[in-house]
Design an enzyme around this catalytic site. Structure first.
Site, PDB file in Angstrom:
ATOM      1  N   GLU A  85       0.817  -1.221   0.000  1.00 10.32           N
ATOM      2  CA  GLU A  85       0.000   0.000   0.000  1.00 10.32           C
ATOM      3  C   GLU A  85       0.849   1.269   0.000  1.00 10.32           C
ATOM      4  O   GLU A  85       1.721   1.446   0.866  1.00 10.32           O
ATOM      5  CB  GLU A  85      -0.918  -0.001   1.238  1.00 10.32           C
ATOM      6  CG  GLU A  85      -1.913   1.143   1.209  1.00 10.32           C
ATOM      7  CD  GLU A  85      -2.921   1.105   2.352  1.00 10.32           C
ATOM      8  OE1 GLU A  85      -2.818   0.225   3.234  1.00 10.32           O
ATOM      9  OE2 GLU A  85      -3.805   1.970   2.347  1.00 10.32           O
ATOM     10  N   LYS A 280      -6.591  -0.769  11.942  1.00  7.90           N
ATOM     11  CA  LYS A 280      -6.076  -1.181  10.620  1.00  7.90           C
ATOM     12  C   LYS A 280      -4.857  -0.343  10.275  1.00  7.90           C
ATOM     13  O   LYS A 280      -3.840  -0.845   9.785  1.00  7.90           O
ATOM     14  CB  LYS A 280      -7.172  -1.025   9.565  1.00  7.90           C
ATOM     15  CG  LYS A 280      -6.766  -1.452   8.160  1.00  7.90           C
ATOM     16  CD  LYS A 280      -6.111  -0.345   7.351  1.00  7.90           C
ATOM     17  CE  LYS A 280      -5.784  -0.784   5.942  1.00  7.90           C
ATOM     18  NZ  LYS A 280      -4.913   0.132   5.223  1.00  7.90           N
ATOM     19  N   ASP A 296       4.610 -14.272  11.549  1.00  7.51           N
ATOM     20  CA  ASP A 296       3.259 -14.672  11.158  1.00  7.51           C
ATOM     21  C   ASP A 296       2.294 -13.508  11.415  1.00  7.51           C
ATOM     22  O   ASP A 296       1.833 -13.320  12.539  1.00  7.51           O
ATOM     23  CB  ASP A 296       2.890 -15.916  11.976  1.00  7.51           C
ATOM     24  CG  ASP A 296       1.520 -16.464  11.630  1.00  7.51           C
ATOM     25  OD1 ASP A 296       0.728 -15.758  10.984  1.00  7.51           O
ATOM     26  OD2 ASP A 296       1.246 -17.616  12.023  1.00  7.51           O
ATOM     27  N   HIS A 393      -1.850  10.662   1.000  1.00  3.93           N
ATOM     28  CA  HIS A 393      -2.002   9.299   0.485  1.00  3.93           C
ATOM     29  C   HIS A 393      -2.047   9.313  -1.038  1.00  3.93           C
ATOM     30  O   HIS A 393      -1.349   8.545  -1.706  1.00  3.93           O
ATOM     31  CB  HIS A 393      -3.272   8.662   1.060  1.00  3.93           C
ATOM     32  CG  HIS A 393      -3.503   7.264   0.581  1.00  3.93           C
ATOM     33  ND1 HIS A 393      -2.643   6.228   0.873  1.00  3.93           N
ATOM     34  CD2 HIS A 393      -4.472   6.740  -0.198  1.00  3.93           C
ATOM     35  CE1 HIS A 393      -3.081   5.129   0.315  1.00  3.93           C
ATOM     36  NE2 HIS A 393      -4.191   5.407  -0.354  1.00  3.93           N
TER      37      HIS A 393
END
Ligand code: HMG
Length: 448
Positions: A85, A280, A296, A393
């Site tokens: 991202e 998130k 992991d 962004h």
């Protein structure tokens, strides 16, 4: 119609590619060449990657970026980040630079205990089972001595084993709950092997015992598995500075910024819709480092989300306090990871990531990753509460849009310069691209 295939796993890699291309492509030869173009040129390295998982046909590239200037507990790090991202690495780097000048990140490990369960069914008196488990607990340790010898030599091993009565939630359901110290390894294989031995010991000791009736002896082992929820394997990272030093952006005073920032964190503490997006954003920073260091990320995320709900409502993993002129922002997050075992010594890029970080032990890596999550959250909240997220962004995402449009180097340079002082939107980029190339702006197709 596509047909199922039996015995796919037994095919050679070439035969798997051929089947895949023949089944899912109109031009199988080109598809095979395309997939093979992602193979590593060194056959030994490719074989290593092939063997990480099953039915490997090619590699899936993900960018490996770095965020410099992270000062954590007085030590300077450049943090490796594997993520797809745009703006995540830039945001981490920007936050790291901001806090570098304000004392950096302070991080500490609160606890490192891991947990696992033998889930089983027992139909009988609870008191009898409780006495019995207490009596045979030394046998659990004894029967796993071979498995735990190396871990004990490193200072870890099984910490304790206890019976949990879960019959209030489900008839006849009990657990043997064990805590483990797995030192620098994540410990999943170690824990699961111990648990499977506990189950064998439990079954055989029950059979030998004359405490139980024949019906009670029919203990049913349901499963033996570690828990990825690790509320006792937790790390804390914090940044702080006088409010007066929070000169975050032009046009906003440090005091107003501190107030807006704290309010945004508070909303994530009380509102699950916002908390989910907030967390998130934290995992943008955490997962990228977890992946780069061969850990992991599913386990670490799962633990974090459960931890975020530990009081019965899903909440923010970060917290903020503005008191007596001081700004404090911190994260407390479970982080069961390893710096040995798994891919850590196998994957060439993972090895490099550890080398970049100075080959940290598990506790140091926990601190680094918690700081990365906190930095990411700081950057996102700073953007959200000042300029809005889209400005930064989309500035980073601009190149993806231009690459999608197959813009040339010259077109990219011109369009980037044009958007230097403007907020980027997809449609504005398409418009500008068409203008620069001298073509008509496509009209959106309307669904009939
Ligand atoms: P800026 O102020 O326009 O950047 O910020 P700048 O050009 O002035 O550069 C300042 C520093 O930022 C640089 O320092 C770099 O550290 C970094 P320098 O290296 O020049 O000494 N930086 C870069 N690093 C690498 N490559 C670049 C680059 N550009 C700047 N190209 C920035 C721009 C994007 C950093 C800022 O707007 C920002 O932090 N935005 C937040 C972005 C973000 O959070 N992205 C995550 C994805 S959005 C999301 O999924 C999460 C979210 O929903 C979570 C939530 O809601 O809480 C938002």
């Amino acid at each position: 119609m596509k047909q199922p295939i039996k015995g796919f796993s037994k095919l050679t890699k070439e035969a798997k590619l051929e089947w895949l291309a023949a089944t899912y492509s109109k031009n199988p030869e080109a598809t095979i060449a395309f997939l093979q173009s992602y193979w590593h040129e060194d056959a030994k390295v490719q074989k290593l990657h092939d063997d990480f998982i099953e039915n490997t046909v090619t590699n899936y590239y993900m960018p490996f970026g770095v965020a410099p200037n992270f000062k954590i507990n007085g030590k300077l790090y450049t943090i490796p980040m594997a993520i797809e991202e745009s703006s995540v690495v830039a945001a981490a780097a920007k936050a790291a630079g901001f806090w570098l000048e304000r004392g950096g990140f302070k991080a500490s490990v609160i606890a490192t205990k891991k947990i696992g369960h033998v889930h089983f069914m027992y139909e009988g008196a609870v008191e009898k089972l409780t006495t019995f488990i207490e009596a045979i607990t030394p046998k659990f340790f004894e029967d796993t001595e071979g498995l735990t010898a190396n871990m004990r030599a490193r200072g870890g091993g099984i910490l304790n084993i206890e019976l949990k009565d879960k019959t209030a939630a489900m008839d006849n359901y009990f657990q043997l709950e064990a805590h483990f110290e797995t030192c620098d390894s994540m410990g999943a294989n170690f824990i699961n092997s111990c648990l499977e031995q506990f189950a064998k010991t439990l079954t055989s000791e029950v059979q030998k015992s004359d405490l139980f009736t024949a019906a009670e002896k029919d203990i049913q082992i349901v499963m033996c598995i570690l828990s990825n929820y690790t509320p006792d394997c937790v790390v804390r990272a914090e940044v702080s500075c006088p409010v007066s030093q929070l000169n975050a952006d032009e046009g906003i005073s440090p005091e107003t910024f501190a107030m807006k920032f704290q309010r945004a964190v508070r909303i994530a503490e009380i509102e699950p819709y916002r908390a989910t997006t907030h967390n998130k954003g934290i995992y943008n920073g955490i997962d990228a480092v977890v992946i780069a260091t061969g850990n992991d990320f599913r386990a670490i995320e799962a633990a974090g989300h459960t931890y975020a709900s530990k009081d019965g409502q899903y909440r923010s993993l970060t917290h903020c306090e503005v008191k007596d002129g001081q700004f404090r922002f911190w994260i407390e997050v479970p982080m069961a990871l390893g710096t040995v075992g798994g891919l850590t010594k196998l994957h060439p890029m993972v090895k490099f990531a550890h080398q970049m970080l100075g080959n940290p032990n598990a506790e140091e890596l926990m601190c680094v990753i918690a700081a990365s999550g906190l930095a990411q959250n700081f950057a996102a909240l700073r953007a959200l509460t000042t300029t809005g997220i889209q400005k930064g962004h989309m500035k980073m995402h601009l190149l993806n849009i231009l690459n999608q449009l197959e813009a040339t180097e010259e077109e990219i340079a011109e369009i980037k310069a044009y958007f230097e002082d403007k907020v980027v939107t997809h449609s504005d980029v398409v418009k500008k691209f068409c203008e620069v190339r001298g073509i008509e702006v496509p009209t959106p197709k309307v669904k009939q």
